[in-house]
Design a protein around this motif. Structure first.
Motif, short mmCIF file in Angstrom:
data_model
loop_
_atom_site.label_atom_id
_atom_site.label_comp_id
_atom_site.label_asym_id
_atom_site.label_seq_id
_atom_site.Cartn_x
_atom_site.Cartn_y
_atom_site.Cartn_z
N ASP A 73 0.86 -1.18 0.00
CA ASP A 73 0.00 0.00 0.00
C ASP A 73 0.90 1.23 0.00
N GLU A 74 0.46 2.29 -0.68
CA GLU A 74 1.27 3.49 -0.75
C GLU A 74 0.50 4.68 -0.18
N VAL A 75 1.16 5.41 0.70
CA VAL A 75 0.58 6.61 1.31
C VAL A 75 1.55 7.76 1.07
N HIS A 76 1.06 8.85 0.54
CA HIS A 76 1.93 10.02 0.33
C HIS A 76 1.44 11.17 1.19
N LEU A 77 2.34 11.74 1.98
CA LEU A 77 2.00 12.85 2.86
C LEU A 77 2.60 14.15 2.31
N GLU A 78 1.88 15.21 2.52
CA GLU A 78 2.38 16.53 2.12
C GLU A 78 3.02 17.22 3.32
N ARG A 79 3.89 18.12 3.02
CA ARG A 79 4.57 18.89 4.06
C ARG A 79 3.56 19.71 4.86
N LYS A 80 3.78 19.80 6.19
CA LYS A 80 2.83 20.49 7.06
C LYS A 80 2.88 22.01 6.91
N GLY A 81 3.99 22.55 6.46
CA GLY A 81 4.11 23.99 6.23
C GLY A 81 4.84 24.23 4.92
N PRO A 82 4.65 25.39 4.29
CA PRO A 82 5.30 25.65 3.00
C PRO A 82 6.81 25.77 3.13
N LEU A 83 7.49 25.42 2.06
CA LEU A 83 8.96 25.56 1.96
C LEU A 83 9.24 26.47 0.78
N VAL A 84 9.88 27.61 1.03
CA VAL A 84 10.12 28.60 -0.03
C VAL A 84 11.61 28.89 -0.13
N THR A 85 11.98 29.45 -1.26
CA THR A 85 13.37 29.82 -1.49
C THR A 85 13.58 31.29 -1.16
N ALA A 86 14.64 31.60 -0.43
CA ALA A 86 14.98 33.00 -0.16
C ALA A 86 15.28 33.69 -1.49
N PRO A 87 14.72 34.86 -1.75
CA PRO A 87 14.87 35.48 -3.08
C PRO A 87 16.30 35.89 -3.39
N ASP A 88 17.07 36.25 -2.36
CA ASP A 88 18.42 36.74 -2.58
C ASP A 88 19.41 35.98 -1.69
N PRO A 89 20.69 35.91 -2.11
CA PRO A 89 21.70 35.31 -1.23
C PRO A 89 21.78 36.05 0.11
N VAL A 90 22.15 35.33 1.15
CA VAL A 90 22.18 35.86 2.51
C VAL A 90 23.62 36.15 2.91
N ARG A 91 23.87 37.36 3.39
CA ARG A 91 25.21 37.71 3.86
C ARG A 91 25.43 37.19 5.28
N LEU A 92 26.69 36.92 5.61
CA LEU A 92 27.02 36.37 6.92
C LEU A 92 26.54 37.31 8.03
N GLN A 93 26.68 38.61 7.82
CA GLN A 93 26.30 39.56 8.86
C GLN A 93 24.77 39.69 8.99
N ASP A 94 24.03 39.10 8.05
CA ASP A 94 22.57 39.20 8.10
C ASP A 94 21.90 37.95 8.68
N LEU A 95 22.70 37.06 9.23
CA LEU A 95 22.12 35.87 9.85
C LEU A 95 21.31 36.26 11.07
N ARG A 96 20.23 35.51 11.30
CA ARG A 96 19.35 35.79 12.43
C ARG A 96 19.16 34.53 13.27
N PRO A 97 18.68 34.68 14.51
CA PRO A 97 18.45 33.50 15.33
C PRO A 97 17.57 32.47 14.62
N HIS A 98 17.89 31.18 14.84
CA HIS A 98 17.22 30.03 14.25
C HIS A 98 17.60 29.81 12.79
N ASP A 99 18.72 30.43 12.35
CA ASP A 99 19.27 30.13 11.02
C ASP A 99 20.25 28.96 11.14
N ALA A 100 20.30 28.13 10.09
CA ALA A 100 21.25 27.01 10.04
C ALA A 100 22.08 27.13 8.77
#
Length: 783
Positions: free
Chosen positions: A443-470
């Motif tokens: 049997d096959e069950v496919h689940l969808e992601r619980k929240g959306p996943l989007v791409t950041a529009p622009d590259p992120v600079r090191l000095q612009d990192l914020r809490p909870h970034d990985a």
């Protein structure tokens, strides 16, 4: 400073008064040193002050001179810190070599005494430190010299006692090592000779009709029906294959010809099952060809009426939660994870649901009395005890070249009436194929992601990192370089990479989740396991070295790692980006949107187990694991087999090759050693040979120690890497101790050493992060 300055005048006068020789290149520094000792208006210094100033100028060259002296004497265990500390105690501005060496002795003795409580432990610690730092293995002569230095440090006699015991042990070990090498070469030559002799006995297809007493068309038909085993297929330059056959097998099959032709069974001839479902002929091929019918190898699973439910979906779609709920409701069951860390998380999740659960990993056991549930790593899947429900996670690992065969065995062999297989959508075709080979409904069950996943529009600079970034890097060095850069900016940082133990990875994840660290820097080790509250995943590179080549990340990697962004109930939207200068956001966006990759080869990977190894050995008449594996690689599973492919067994073959000279271990014991998880980049295979030699000789195998651990707040990167290596060695030792408890006796010592290393590594990472927040300037200086 001018030539007529008070300091220069004082220096010239002192040189004339003392008669000491001063080189021209030393004068500028000597003048500056003397100037600091002069009072205003003073242009003379006393002899003691001048000698002290000249010593201060010369101490650094003395340290280098001492290093050169010790290396010429073969004292490779003496460090740069030792020679510099000794040079600082010399008060003679023109010392000879003997004077420098006399100053070195008390410094070295003090360090040796501080290294460990006993001379024996000091010796092993120094050896380990030396190997970790330089890869150097002490010769018997160097070991004896070191033992004398240790004896002097502990006020022991320079000869006899400790020194004599070390000398005897070193000589015996060297002789044993030489003997193992000679025996290994001889046995490998013999096995290669036997293999070549067998290959030389093979005949081409043209000889088959004569040997079988059949027509050419009959022979071709029987080969197509898989009745006649092709012993070897040799590729030709024109793209065809040359088939070769074992004449003994063919002659043994003559009695089957009437049966194959539909004629009456020959009187007195043995009945053999239809070769269409069972290989016939040479018993080694017949028994080992269970790889051709691998699903049938798991008798308990085949005896059950299994039902497989394949649950697929992206990261954060609730696959594990769905399956664990079903597992918790079952009377009995097991959860199989790719990592020890995740096995612990499965156990805790079941325990939280009120289900007592035991644990089994390669190097660890937790038995809960009365428990009917088990959390384990995939390689530890029990194959003979039926359960109601089993869960196997990360099924996309089926295609992994190193561990894929473990997932094949687990999915085919898990003795569960209802089997949940979890994974990314990429695994669907392979799991379908395995279910078909097993004859199990799917049997096959496919689940969808619980929240959306989007791409950041622009590259992120090191000095612009914020809490909870990985931040995601692809090597330990890159992780630690990024960590140093962020610590220098005063950020609190947690790190996760493969060389860290599961315990330390978990502690680092907890620091990040709790907010004690605001930034996480990790390798793709976060792609499996670890509950992380990440808001943004930011790739620091879009290319990685995969062990063979440097290539672009593929869609599955970007989805698996990037999908860790967002956490249901905490960060509803996950964001995936790229660090400025590391690549294009468009690439990330295209990978996230890409459909699952099409697999070009749907044959699951398989590898032999202990039963197959024993069967091959019995038939070819050899107790050589090297010989058995060589035969398996050449003759057991055809390259064009329609159902299965042989897994990568290079490390097992390398271990078997190295163990050839160790006598006194059974074939089964050698196979266990060949399966041991060692790091061959850390001389792991050679260390395994030493352990096996002790085991075979009846000596207890001593576990690796934690080594010398400096205060965590003063630890450098090289010391951190050394501790990580020692932890890996302890993992291998503990793995073997569960399988050979009579030889690997000091289990508690190994557990204590593991705990000490885990605590120390965790302290290093935590304290350095805290110190950087308090003093960013000092952190920048250290980095």
């Amino acid at each position: 400073m001018t030539s007529d300055s008070p300091a220069r005048t004082a220096v010239d006068a002192a040189i004339a008064a003392t008669g000491l020789t001063v080189e021209t290149r030393e004068l500028p520094k000597l003048e500056r040193t003397v100037a600091r000792a002069l009072s205003p208006g003073q242009d003379r210094v006393d002899e003691a002050t001048f000698r002290a100033a000249l010593c201060a100028v010369r101490r650094k060259p003395w340290g280098s001179r001492l290093m050169d002296l010790t290396r010429r004497k073969g004292q490779v265990w003496i460090t740069r810190a030792d020679t510099e500390a000794a040079a600082a105690t010399v008060d003679d501005p023109q010392p000879d070599d003997d004077r420098l060496l006399r100053a070195l002795a008390p410094v070295v003795h003090a360090r040796l005494r501080a290294t460990a409580a006993s001379p024996e432990t000091v010796l092993e610690t120094i050896r380990a430190d030396l190997f970790d730092g330089t890869g150097r293995v002490l010769s018997p002569t160097e070991t004896e010299d070191l033992s004398r230095a240790i004896a002097a440090a502990f006020d022991l006699a320079p000869e006899g006692g400790f020194v004599e015991a070390v000398r005897r042990t070193a000589d015996a070990r060297q002789q044993e090592h030489d003997s193992i090498e000679q025996e290994a070469r001889a046995r490998r030559r013999e096995e290669v000779r036997r293999l070549r002799e067998w290959e030389a006995s093979l005949v081409p297809f043209a000889e088959v009709p004569r040997l079988l007493r059949c027509s050419q068309n009959e022979a071709l038909r029987w080969i197509a029906e898989n009745r006649l085993p092709v012993a070897r297929r040799v590729p030709q330059k024109n793209g065809t294959e040359r088939w070769e056959f074992d004449p003994r097998e063919l002659i043994a099959l003559r009695t089957q010809l009437p049966l194959w032709r539909g004629e009456a069974h020959a009187p007195g001839a043995p009945l053999v099952p239809d070769a269409g479902t069972r290989k016939v002929g040479n018993a080694v091929i017949a028994r080992v060809a269970a790889l051709d019918r691998y699903a049938a190898h798991f008798k308990t699973a085949r005896a059950l009426k299994r039902r497989i439910t394949l649950v697929t979906g992206p990261t954060n779609s609730g696959k594990s939660h769905t399956a664990l709920d079903a597992l918790a409701r079952a009377e009995s069951g097991m959860a199989l994870a790719p990592l020890r860390l995740l096995a612990h998380e499965f156990r805790e999740a079941l325990t939280a649901r009120g289900v007592p659960t035991s644990l089994a990993t390669g190097e660890e056991r937790i038995d809960i009395p009365g428990s009917r549930h088990l959390a384990a790593t995939v390689e530890m899947c029990p194959l003979h005890n039926p359960v109601d429900v089993a869960v196997i996670d990360e099924a996309q690992m089926l295609t992994d070249p190193d561990r894929g065969a473990a997932w094949t065995a687990a999915i085919m062999g898990a003795p569960a009436r209802h089997l949940f297989v979890l994974g990314a959508p990429d695994c669907i075709p392979m799991v379908r194929r395995i279910a078909e080979l097993c004859g199990d409904p799917l049997d096959e069950v496919h689940l969808e992601r619980k929240g959306p996943l989007v791409t950041a529009p622009d590259p992120v600079r090191l000095q612009d990192l914020r809490p909870h970034d990985a931040l995601i890097a692809f090597s330990r060095r890159e992780v630690l370089d990024l960590r140093a850069a962020l610590l220098a900016r005063g950020r609190h940082v947690a790190v996760v990479y493969g060389a860290l133990s599961p315990e330390v990875r978990r502690a680092e994840a907890q620091r990040f989740n709790s907010g004690a660290a605001d930034i996480l820097i990790a390798t793709d080790a976060i792609g499996m396991g670890l509950n992380l509250t990440i808001r943004r995943v930011i790739f620091t590179a879009l290319r990685k070295f995969d062990g063979t080549q440097t290539r672009d990340l593929n869609a599955q990697e970007v989805k698996q790692i990037g999908g860790r962004a967002g956490r249901y109930g905490k960060h509803e939207q996950g964001i995936v980006g790229v660090l400025a200068g590391a690549g294009s956001a468009a690439f990330v966006r295209s990978m996230l949107a890409a459909p699952p990759a099409e697999l070009t080869d749907l044959r699951p990977q398989v590898q032999p187990d202990a039963d197959i190894i024993q069967a091959v050995a019995a038939e070819i008449g050899s107790e050589s694991l090297f010989g058995v594996l060589a035969r398996i690689r050449r003759a057991v599973l055809r390259r064009d087999d329609p159902n299965y492919r042989l897994a990568n067994m290079e490390q097992a073959f390398a271990i078997a090759t190295a163990l050839e000279g160790v006598t006194g271990l059974s074939l089964a014991q050698r196979w266990v050693y060949a399966m041991c998880p060692v790091d061959d980049r850390d001389n792991g295979i050679q260390r395994l040979v030493h352990w096996a030699a002790d085991h075979a000789a009846g000596r207890p195998v001593v576990p690796p120690g934690p080594g010398r651990l400096p205060p965590a707040d003063r630890a450098e990167r090289v010391e951190l890497e050394r501790a990580e290596k020692r932890h890996k060695r302890l993992v291998a030792w503990r793995w073997l101790s569960l399988r050979f408890p009579d030889a690997y006796l000091a289990r508690e010592d190994a557990e204590d050493a593991t705990a000490r290393l885990n605590d120390w590594i965790e302290d290093v990472l935590r304290q350095q992060s805290s110190r950087a927040r308090e003093n960013p300037r000092a952190a920048r200086a250290r980095s």
